[in-house]
Design an enzyme around this catalytic site. Structure first.
Site, PDB file in Angstrom:
ATOM      1  N   HIS A 373      61.933 -36.343 -87.328  1.00  0.00           N
ATOM      2  CA  HIS A 373      61.181 -35.141 -86.796  1.00  0.00           C
ATOM      3  C   HIS A 373      61.732 -33.915 -87.211  1.00  0.00           C
ATOM      4  O   HIS A 373      61.106 -33.077 -87.197  1.00  0.00           O
ATOM      5  CB  HIS A 373      60.853 -35.613 -85.454  1.00  0.00           C
ATOM      6  N   ARG A 479      50.956 -33.100 -82.700  1.00  0.00           N
ATOM      7  CA  ARG A 479      52.197 -33.937 -82.035  1.00  0.00           C
ATOM      8  C   ARG A 479      52.535 -32.713 -81.086  1.00  0.00           C
ATOM      9  O   ARG A 479      53.136 -31.819 -81.128  1.00  0.00           O
ATOM     10  CB  ARG A 479      53.396 -33.965 -83.130  1.00  0.00           C
ATOM     11  N   ARG A 515      47.963 -36.157 -79.183  1.00  0.00           N
ATOM     12  CA  ARG A 515      48.659 -37.253 -79.245  1.00  0.00           C
ATOM     13  C   ARG A 515      49.723 -36.858 -77.989  1.00  0.00           C
ATOM     14  O   ARG A 515      50.337 -35.968 -78.039  1.00  0.00           O
ATOM     15  CB  ARG A 515      49.587 -37.427 -80.549  1.00  0.00           C
ATOM     16  N   GLU A 614      51.030 -48.384 -84.508  1.00  0.00           N
ATOM     17  CA  GLU A 614      52.441 -48.117 -84.919  1.00  0.00           C
ATOM     18  C   GLU A 614      53.353 -49.320 -84.800  1.00  0.00           C
ATOM     19  O   GLU A 614      54.505 -49.366 -85.309  1.00  0.00           O
ATOM     20  CB  GLU A 614      53.044 -47.044 -84.148  1.00  0.00           C
ATOM     21  N   ASN A 637      54.453 -43.879 -90.453  1.00  0.00           N
ATOM     22  CA  ASN A 637      56.031 -43.820 -90.525  1.00  0.00           C
ATOM     23  C   ASN A 637      56.562 -44.687 -89.498  1.00  0.00           C
ATOM     24  O   ASN A 637      57.672 -45.405 -89.823  1.00  0.00           O
ATOM     25  CB  ASN A 637      56.262 -42.353 -89.721  1.00  0.00           C
ATOM     26  N   ASP A 638      55.996 -44.819 -88.389  1.00  0.00           N
ATOM     27  CA  ASP A 638      56.775 -45.890 -87.563  1.00  0.00           C
ATOM     28  C   ASP A 638      56.106 -47.329 -87.678  1.00  0.00           C
ATOM     29  O   ASP A 638      57.060 -48.112 -87.601  1.00  0.00           O
ATOM     30  CB  ASP A 638      56.124 -45.548 -85.808  1.00  0.00           C
ATOM     31  N   ARG A 648      63.638 -45.204 -89.856  1.00  0.00           N
ATOM     32  CA  ARG A 648      63.079 -44.102 -90.689  1.00  0.00           C
ATOM     33  C   ARG A 648      64.066 -42.804 -90.669  1.00  0.00           C
ATOM     34  O   ARG A 648      63.632 -41.892 -91.642  1.00  0.00           O
ATOM     35  CB  ARG A 648      61.815 -43.705 -89.947  1.00  0.00           C
ATOM     36  N   CYS A 685      47.242 -41.305 -90.394  1.00  0.00           N
ATOM     37  CA  CYS A 685      48.022 -39.914 -90.175  1.00  0.00           C
ATOM     38  C   CYS A 685      49.560 -40.028 -90.478  1.00  0.00           C
ATOM     39  O   CYS A 685      50.361 -38.900 -90.175  1.00  0.00           O
ATOM     40  CB  CYS A 685      47.868 -39.479 -88.529  1.00  0.00           C
TER      41      CYS A 685
END
Ligand code: PEP
Ligand code: MG
Length: 749
Positions: A373, A479, A515, A614, A637-638, A648, A685
């Site tokens: 992040h 986010r 989200r 995810e 990503n997750d 990650r 996304c």
């Protein structure tokens, strides 16, 4: 009751940071706070009590309305009196008739007998007790519930700065003069990994978190400076810091917080300034005196038990550097970050925000991974980042020239003339590419005429500008966690409402997907004690946190629903692992809607509710989830991290992070099929959506909505336009028939 307009005060950091102008000392700063709060809250009294752990006592440090002689004299134990209870139990205490309340402790010497309405709010950073602020009024039943919320919000904004003030007040002077080490190493080229694309050519500086830092012996030459020169330097430094604070507020209103104020406070601290002044009066040349005292302060911070406070030593050194610059007119290259490429082992999100305001050109990080992040934040701030494990980089001499080619993940140390020339040309190409954003089309259509929605991912409100420029169809992923990360406590419903309203107003009429809070993993809150989880990515993360802390969850959902009145909003939960969890979260939203309606507060009462895909566990139950959810958004990503067991954020295992793994690709196809079958919207996304090579595959499995960082919208629009859906379906089927990673890799090439 007096009508009070609180919105400005809660949301306007600018007003809070204005507290510093004309303040000449720490006590003066605290005094300005009480005056400002009392004027905004229309309270006759406002007082600040600071808590001292060693004596377990709260001491009155500033007051408006009570007798000033009582400052420093009125003391109470933790848990004693209503103020002591507020801090002990970490909750606001509000009383309509204070004198009739059990536990009320009345101090005759301060003249508070006539004040019946009483409201105390603890000042905390997480569970760290800093003190309490109290407002009082003679009129009974004076403070409303709304006042309590607002008062909490203001206190939370100020907590960090008051904590620094408290620390400065209690610091004792110790001496230590460690020398800075600057070692060159014969590194020339290092291959790293792309964090955030971009390019920088600048001098390097190592930003080391662990070692004790010190300003190097400052060679002021033979020039003799005076005390007046020093005072002038203090004044200029203060002005510079105030300007920086203002700048960050304008640029990053959602996450601004009082980032530079700890430094401004230090400059107001007589203990700090007096020691320098005494040294000058005793014969030291001012630059030497500054260096000595700043170094002592930095090592005192370095010795603090709490890592969060320990890291504030960088603030001290920054002050020293600015003072020296303003005094001597020459910059101390050892600690000046302006225009440099930062090399660091580890950084916090707030560091990245600060760097961006300090005109840092790029970052080389020795830890973290491409999908971390920190990188996501860097993308929003346009800061090139490269990850690389070379420890030799930490020994690089300050001022070493570096080319950071974050488009390729390459680092060139002391680049040759040829390398510099090549990069200058690349820079021209980049400028040309930037101009192309004007050519982006309103609609994205494949070669055969199929419409595809390109949405923007938003991390900071500042991203809205690019989203509009690149003509995003809406926001596919907001986010929400970044305002949580940089604050010192959970942002209140009102603060969130103000941020979310700005977001909604920034994209009028367009679809906006909120989200809900996704903290945990690599997004740690400095104020929330997560008990030092061994595996934070498998810990109290995301929706688990929200469902465990329903009070925090409720404030967020209420703020979203309130901001969404008349707008096209959707709510999405991160990291859903089961149908049970999804339904629990969905029911909770309905509960919040019902409560808001009962309270007569207008809100969006039927937002579509969806979930992020995810976790691998949802693949087997994807049909049932597709019936329950209004939409899916695939967070690759997750999803890849959990499916392939690859952290990650861990650079060492980055080679195992494989979006094209057949397991991943087949699972994505199942999600798309289930969504289609149940006629539900589905988008992607994660970072995979902005990689051109996956566009035909994603279209081939039926994805018609991508949500990506705006800077990739142009590139992805072109990639979509090249695709013919029928051909893509055939290619996709071919890819899905393969079982080896390497075969799929060559097909994608
Ligand atoms: C993802 O996991 O792909 C995603 C988009 O969410 P985040 O990167 O914020 O975890
Ligand atoms: Mg995610």
């Amino acid at each position: 009751m007096i009508p009070r307009d609180h919105t400005k005060l809660i949301c306007d950091i600018g007003e809070l940071s204005g507290l510093f102008s004309d303040t000449t000392s720490l006590d003066g700063f605290l005094q300005k706070i009480v005056e400002m709060i009392s004027s905004h809250m229309h309270s006759e009294v406002c007082s600040i009590y600071i808590y001292y752990e060693n004596t377990n006592e709260l001491v009155l440090r500033a007051t408006k309305g009570l007798k000033p002689e009582a400052i420093g004299k009125v003391k109470m134990k933790l848990g004693e009196g209503l103020t002591g209870i507020a801090l002990k139990e970490l909750r606001p205490v509000s009383e309509k008739y204070a004198s009739k309340t059990p536990g009320y402790r009345y101090f005759p010497e301060i003249g508070e007998e006539q004040y019946e309405s009483f409201l105390a709010v603890p000042i905390v950073r997480g569970t760290n007790r800093i003190g309490a602020v109290v407002i009082q009024n003679s009129q009974k039943n004076y403070f409303s519930e709304e006042d309590t919320k607002v008062f909490r919000a203001i206190t939370s904004q100020l907590a960090n700065t008051i904590e620094t003030a408290k620390l400065l007040i209690s610091l004792n002077e110790k001496s230590s003069l460690p020398a800075a080490s600057v070692i060159s190493k014969d590194l020339q080229y290092i291959k790293g990994r792309i964090g955030c694309e971009g390019y920088a050519f600048a001098e390097a500086i190592v930003h080391e978190q662990s070692a004790i830092l010190a300003l190097p012996l400052y060679d002021a030459g033979k020039t003799r400076f005076t005390l007046e020169d020093f005072y002038r330097a203090v004044q200029s430094t203060e002005q510079q810091l105030e300007a920086l604070q203002q700048q960050i507020e304008e640029k990053l209103s959602d996450v601004a917080s009082l980032i530079f104020t700890a430094q401004i406070l230090m400059l107001k601290d007589p203990a700090f300034l007096d020691v320098i002044v005494d040294a000058i009066k005793a014969g030291s040349n001012p630059p030497d005196a500054v260096r000595l005292v700043v170094t002592q302060y930095a090592s005192m911070f370095d010795g603090l038990p709490n890592q969060y406070m320990r890291d504030k030593k960088h603030d001290v050194l920054d002050i020293g550097n600015r003072l020296l610059e303003n005094l001597v007119g020459v910059l101390d290259a050892q600690h000046d970050l302006n225009g440099k490429i930062i090399i660091s082992r580890q950084l916090y999100p707030s560091d990245i925000l600060k760097f961006s305001s300090l005109n840092v050109k790029g970052i080389i990080l020795l830890s973290g991974g491409v999908a971390s992040h920190l990188t996501i934040l860097a993308v929003s701030l346009g800061l090139p980042v490269v990850f690389c494990e070379e420890p030799g980089l930490l020994k690089i001499a300050v001022g070493t020239k570096i080319i950071l080619d974050a488009d390729q993940g390459n680092i060139y140390i002391n680049p040759t003339k040829e390398v510099i020339e090549t990069f200058k040309n690349k820079e021209k190409d980049r400028e040309f590419a930037a101009k192309l954003k004007g050519e982006i089309k309103e609609k994205t259509i494949t070669r055969d005429g199929t419409a595809v929605d390109l949405m923007a991912n938003i991390n900071l409100l500042g991203d809205l500008v690019a989203a509009r420029q690149y003509k995003a169809q809406g926001i596919g992923l907001y986010r929400t966690e970044f305002p949580f990360i940089v604050r010192s406590d959970f942002p209140s419903e009102e603060e969130q409402l103000s941020i979310y309203t700005k977001l909604v107003n920034g994209m009028p009429g367009k679809e906006i997907t909120f989200r809900t809070l996704d903290i945990g993993g690599d997004k740690v809150l400095s104020y929330y004690d997560n008990g030092n989880e061994e595996n934070p990515f498998l810990g109290m993360r995301s929706i688990r946190f929200s469902l465990r802390h329903k009070d925090v969850f409720a404030q967020q959902i209420r703020a979203i629903l309130r901001a969404g009145v008349g707008a096209n909003i959707r709510i999405m939960f991160p990291m859903i692992s089961s149908l049970d969890e999804f339904l629990e979260a969905k029911d909770f939203v309905q509960q919040c809607v019902d409560e808001l309606k009962q309270e007569g507060i207008s809100c969006h009462d039927t937002p579509p509710i969806g979930m992020m895909v995810e976790l691998p566990s949802v693949i087997e139950i994807i049909d049932e989830l597709a019936q329950a959810a209004d939409f899916f958004s695939i967070g690759t990503n997750d999803f890849i991290q959990y499916m392939l067991a690859v952290d990650r954020t861990n650079e060492k295992v980055a080679d195992f992070f494989l979006p094209h793994h057949p397991g991943v690709l087949r699972a994505l196809s199942r999600v798309a099929k289930a969504a289609k079958y149940h006629n539900k919207d589905v988008s992607v996304c994660g970072l995979m959506a902005h990689q051109e090579k996956f566009v035909p595959y994603l279209l081939g499995i039926g994805i018609r909505k991508f949500s990506i960082d705006s800077r990739y919208l142009y590139k992805i629009q072109r990639a979509v336009e090249r695709v013919d859906i029928k051909t893509a379906i055939v290619e996709t089927e071919n890819i899905l028939s393969h079982k080896m990673v390497r075969d799929i890799e060559s097909l994608l090439k």
